[in-house]
Design an enzyme around this catalytic site. Structure first.
Site, PDB file in Angstrom:
ATOM      1  N   ASP A   8       0.586  -1.178   0.011  1.00 47.23           N
ATOM      2  CA  ASP A   8      -0.153   0.076  -0.135  1.00 47.23           C
ATOM      3  C   ASP A   8       0.812   1.233   0.016  1.00 47.23           C
ATOM      4  OD1 ASP A   8      -1.110  -2.289   1.235  1.00 47.23           O
ATOM      5  OD2 ASP A   8      -2.841  -0.998   1.715  1.00 47.23           O
ATOM      6  N   ASN A  40      -4.027   3.996  -0.874  1.00 49.26           N
ATOM      7  CA  ASN A  40      -3.913   5.076   0.325  1.00 49.26           C
ATOM      8  C   ASN A  40      -3.074   6.290  -0.190  1.00 49.26           C
ATOM      9  OD1 ASN A  40      -3.670   2.248   2.117  1.00 49.26           O
ATOM     10  ND2 ASN A  40      -5.602   3.685   2.510  1.00 49.26           N
ATOM     11  N   ASN A  67     -10.399  -1.331   0.433  1.00 53.33           N
ATOM     12  CA  ASN A  67     -11.445  -0.615   0.902  1.00 53.33           C
ATOM     13  C   ASN A  67     -11.578   0.730   0.896  1.00 53.33           C
ATOM     14  OD1 ASN A  67      -9.170  -0.921   2.880  1.00 53.33           O
ATOM     15  ND2 ASN A  67     -10.485   0.329   4.305  1.00 53.33           N
ATOM     16  N   HIS A  68     -10.702   1.374   0.503  1.00 60.21           N
ATOM     17  CA  HIS A  68     -10.735   2.793   0.322  1.00 60.21           C
ATOM     18  C   HIS A  68     -10.693   3.336  -1.139  1.00 60.21           C
ATOM     19  CE1 HIS A  68      -9.666   4.156   4.376  1.00 60.21           C
ATOM     20  NE2 HIS A  68      -8.830   3.208   4.466  1.00 60.21           N
ATOM     21  N   HIS A 153      -6.637  -8.154  -0.123  1.00 59.67           N
ATOM     22  CA  HIS A 153      -6.802  -7.033   0.757  1.00 59.67           C
ATOM     23  C   HIS A 153      -7.496  -7.419   1.976  1.00 59.67           C
ATOM     24  CE1 HIS A 153      -5.899  -2.525   1.151  1.00 59.67           C
ATOM     25  NE2 HIS A 153      -7.123  -2.559   1.547  1.00 59.67           N
ATOM     26  N   HIS A 178      -3.245  -4.111   3.023  1.00 61.74           N
ATOM     27  CA  HIS A 178      -4.046  -3.441   4.018  1.00 61.74           C
ATOM     28  C   HIS A 178      -3.549  -3.233   5.516  1.00 61.74           C
ATOM     29  CE1 HIS A 178      -8.020  -2.150   5.713  1.00 61.74           C
ATOM     30  NE2 HIS A 178      -7.960  -2.901   6.728  1.00 61.74           N
ATOM     31  N   HIS A 180      -0.517  -2.885   6.475  1.00 66.38           N
ATOM     32  CA  HIS A 180       0.562  -1.694   6.530  1.00 66.38           C
ATOM     33  C   HIS A 180       1.813  -2.098   6.884  1.00 66.38           C
ATOM     34  CE1 HIS A 180      -2.183   1.980   4.955  1.00 66.38           C
ATOM     35  NE2 HIS A 180      -2.512   0.838   4.480  1.00 66.38           N
TER      36      HIS A 180
END
Length: 277
Positions: A8, A40, A67-68, A153, A178, A180
């Site tokens: 990410d 992100n 999810n973002h 993810h 996800h 990180h």
């Protein structure tokens, strides 16, 4: 085939380190395919068209999300005209964009890249196991494509590991995103699938998951509404997974963590570094 996956990308530090380091890695390691998770990249929340173009311009062949995916509303529009940008394949029917794509690697191989999202501690999407199985059945390894990478993810390592074993021998790589934080479990599964529970992030590790610590700490301590989380602004570290894939079988033969930058112990794939020396 040589494949590099980058975790990410978080905010400006993540974008900067990818722009600075990835072009050199593509050349030095003679990379055939690069996949980058960019969910992100826009200040920690989603992705813009300009940022997507920058990641592709730096050397990414495909950009995956999570999810973002649609935190930046413009993504609802530009994802339709950018075939190399993927959102999770198990989003509801009718969601803009696509969850899988086939690209031609620099060595001429056909690579299927699929993005899928877990359900444990995440939004209740369609069953990731059933959806990814259908995706692969439509383009099986060795028939419809020469290699397959799945970006899982998800929050729970158990769900990531379960999906990896579910797909072992049917795909080249399953890599988690996800959380990180790069995990220390890079390995080849018995069937020949390369796996890592989380590739980590490309971002500032002097942070809390790439975000400035102050507001994150305040939320834990005070439990009251506050300001918006903001991406940290220090120097970024590149983190990901390097995989060498057998051209004959499409399965992985070598895998290693990649970490280049401050705050974490550096890691480079010895099998590529030694060949270059």
């Amino acid at each position: 085939m040589r494949l590099l996956f980058l975790g990410d990308v978080v905010g400006r530090p993540g974008r900067s380190v990818v722009a600075r380091v990835l072009p050199a890695l593509r050349s030095a390691w003679q990379l055939d395919c690069v996949v980058v998770n960019g969910e992100n990249a826009a200040g920690g929340f989603g992705i813009t068209e300009a940022i997507c173009d920058d990641l592709l311009g730096a050397g990414a062949d495909v950009v995956t999300l999570g999810n973002h995916s649609f935190d930046q509303r413009e993504a609802l529009v530009f994802i339709e005209r950018q075939p190399r940008l993927l959102r999770p394949v198990n989003f509801p029917a009718g969601t803009p964009g696509r969850g899988a794509t086939i690209i031609e690697a620099r060595n001429g191989a056909r690579v299927l890249v699929a993005n899928v999202m877990g359900r444990l501690f995440m939004d209740p999407l369609d069953d990731p196991f059933a959806v990814i199985a259908r995706t692969i059945d439509e383009c099986p390894l060795g028939e419809g494509c020469d290699a397959i990478l799945v970006d899982m993810h998800a929050e729970a390592t158990s769900e990531k590991q379960a999906l990896a074993h579910f797909l072992d021998g049917r795909v080249s790589v399953v890599v988690g995103t996800h959380t990180h934080v790069p995990t220390a479990d890079v390995r080849l599964l018995p069937g020949g699938t390369a796996y890592q529970s989380d590739a980590g992030m490309c971002g500032d590790y002097q942070s809390i998951l790439g975000m400035h610590p102050d507001e994150s700490i305040r939320r834990f301590v005070e439990k009251t509404p506050g300001s918006r989380l903001e991406a940290a602004g220090g120097e970024g570290t590149l983190a990901g997974l390097a995989v060498e894939i057998d051209d004959a079988t499409g399965l992985a033969v070598k895998a290693a963590a990649v970490r280049i930058g401050p705050h974490l112990a550096e890691a480079r794939p010895a099998f590529w570094e030694e060949a270059r020396a």
